[in-house]
Design an enzyme around this catalytic site. Sequence first.
Site, PDB file in Angstrom:
ATOM      1  N   GLU A 148      66.028  -5.834 -11.935  1.00 25.71           N
ATOM      2  CA  GLU A 148      65.116  -4.969 -11.191  1.00 25.71           C
ATOM      3  C   GLU A 148      64.016  -5.776 -10.508  1.00 25.71           C
ATOM      4  OE1 GLU A 148      64.665  -0.779 -13.262  1.00 25.71           O
ATOM      5  OE2 GLU A 148      64.349  -2.370 -14.750  1.00 25.71           O
ATOM      6  N   ILE A 176      56.521   2.159 -14.557  1.00 23.88           N
ATOM      7  CA  ILE A 176      56.061   2.949 -13.412  1.00 23.88           C
ATOM      8  C   ILE A 176      54.768   3.701 -13.763  1.00 23.88           C
ATOM      9  CG2 ILE A 176      58.264   3.142 -12.240  1.00 23.88           C
ATOM     10  CD1 ILE A 176      58.713   5.847 -13.530  1.00 23.88           C
ATOM     11  N   LYS A 198      61.659   7.275  -9.778  1.00 21.51           N
ATOM     12  CA  LYS A 198      62.544   6.101  -9.803  1.00 21.51           C
ATOM     13  C   LYS A 198      63.991   6.608  -9.809  1.00 21.51           C
ATOM     14  CE  LYS A 198      63.027   1.755 -12.447  1.00 21.51           C
ATOM     15  NZ  LYS A 198      62.567   1.028 -13.645  1.00 21.51           N
ATOM     16  N   THR A 237       9.335   2.800 -26.495  1.00 21.87           N
ATOM     17  CA  THR A 237       9.283   3.690 -27.646  1.00 21.87           C
ATOM     18  C   THR A 237       9.281   2.860 -28.917  1.00 21.87           C
ATOM     19  OG1 THR A 237      11.690   3.878 -27.787  1.00 21.87           O
ATOM     20  CG2 THR A 237      10.530   5.501 -26.438  1.00 21.87           C
ATOM     21  N   ASN A 240      13.652   1.443 -23.032  1.00 20.12           N
ATOM     22  CA  ASN A 240      14.897   2.179 -22.843  1.00 20.12           C
ATOM     23  C   ASN A 240      14.801   3.141 -21.673  1.00 20.12           C
ATOM     24  OD1 ASN A 240      13.846   4.750 -24.027  1.00 20.12           O
ATOM     25  ND2 ASN A 240      13.695   3.452 -25.839  1.00 20.12           N
ATOM     26  N   ILE A 293      30.073  -5.790 -21.683  1.00 21.11           N
ATOM     27  CA  ILE A 293      28.741  -6.145 -21.188  1.00 21.11           C
ATOM     28  C   ILE A 293      27.816  -6.443 -22.365  1.00 21.11           C
ATOM     29  CG2 ILE A 293      26.694  -5.284 -19.983  1.00 21.11           C
ATOM     30  CD1 ILE A 293      28.513  -3.713 -18.153  1.00 21.11           C
TER      31      ILE A 293
END
Length: 281
Positions: free
Chosen positions: A22, A73, A100, A162, A175, A196
């Site tokens: 394929e 797929i 397909k 805070t 914050n 992150i």
Amino acid sequence: MNGEIIIKSLECFGFHGVLEEEKKLGQKFVISAKLNLDVSKAVETDACENTVNYSEVCHMISDIVRDTNYNLIESLADRIAKEILIAFPLVDSIYVKVEKPWAPIKLGLDTVAVATEKKWHNVYLGVGSNLGDSQANIESAVKMMKASEYNKDVMISNLIKTKPYGYKEQDDFLNGAISLKTIMEPKELLHFLQKIEEELQKQFEQTDMGVEKGKYIVFQANHTYINTELQGCIDSLRKIKEKYQLDVTTDVEKYALTAKVCLGYNVSVASSYKDALTAIS
């Protein structure tokens, strides 16, 4: 005015599949898509620039099918949906089906297919830091979020100081809250935010300043958001709002304030889709 652009049975050629044959010989794939968008301006002006050019969409799909290579797929459908959302800002959501018809399963059938749906989610997140240069930490995190093509319209609220909650022998927190649109699903977004956190945390750990007593950066993306079940989040936000008698004018600032009592737990009730905000207004 909501509208749909429908592309039905676009024939493409590509090299997707698990089998080596394929990948070498290729085969036909048939793609259908439904793009949801606001067509008000297009109807009013009757101008092509105010809608999505379906010819460009078709050629983009054909290019993706031809130029990429996936075993599944499912992966191809996901790629097509994301690329269209990114390339055409007017599109709010999309449905993609990949067929397909020549699937090598040695049985008679018309086709096999998979389908996926993607959309731009409105998301609100709490963010906080109390080690090092807290404002710079948060700014770095926001910059990383903006750098991802899967996010757009990233905005940060005013930042507030805070007192720490729980373990008191640590610096005050800085914050706030972040609003954004993202095509990432909840778990995808969580993993993105964790990367992150890990990157910024790694930089801090190298300074050996006692990570256990503070947070270099932390996003509040809790299990309420992960499961997209909002009632617990809504109830908690309402209680916090009442306790602190919050009086804020913007969506993002509201989340910045409601997030503040949760920072000590490193989890928060302050992240959800926009539905939660509507429910406590």
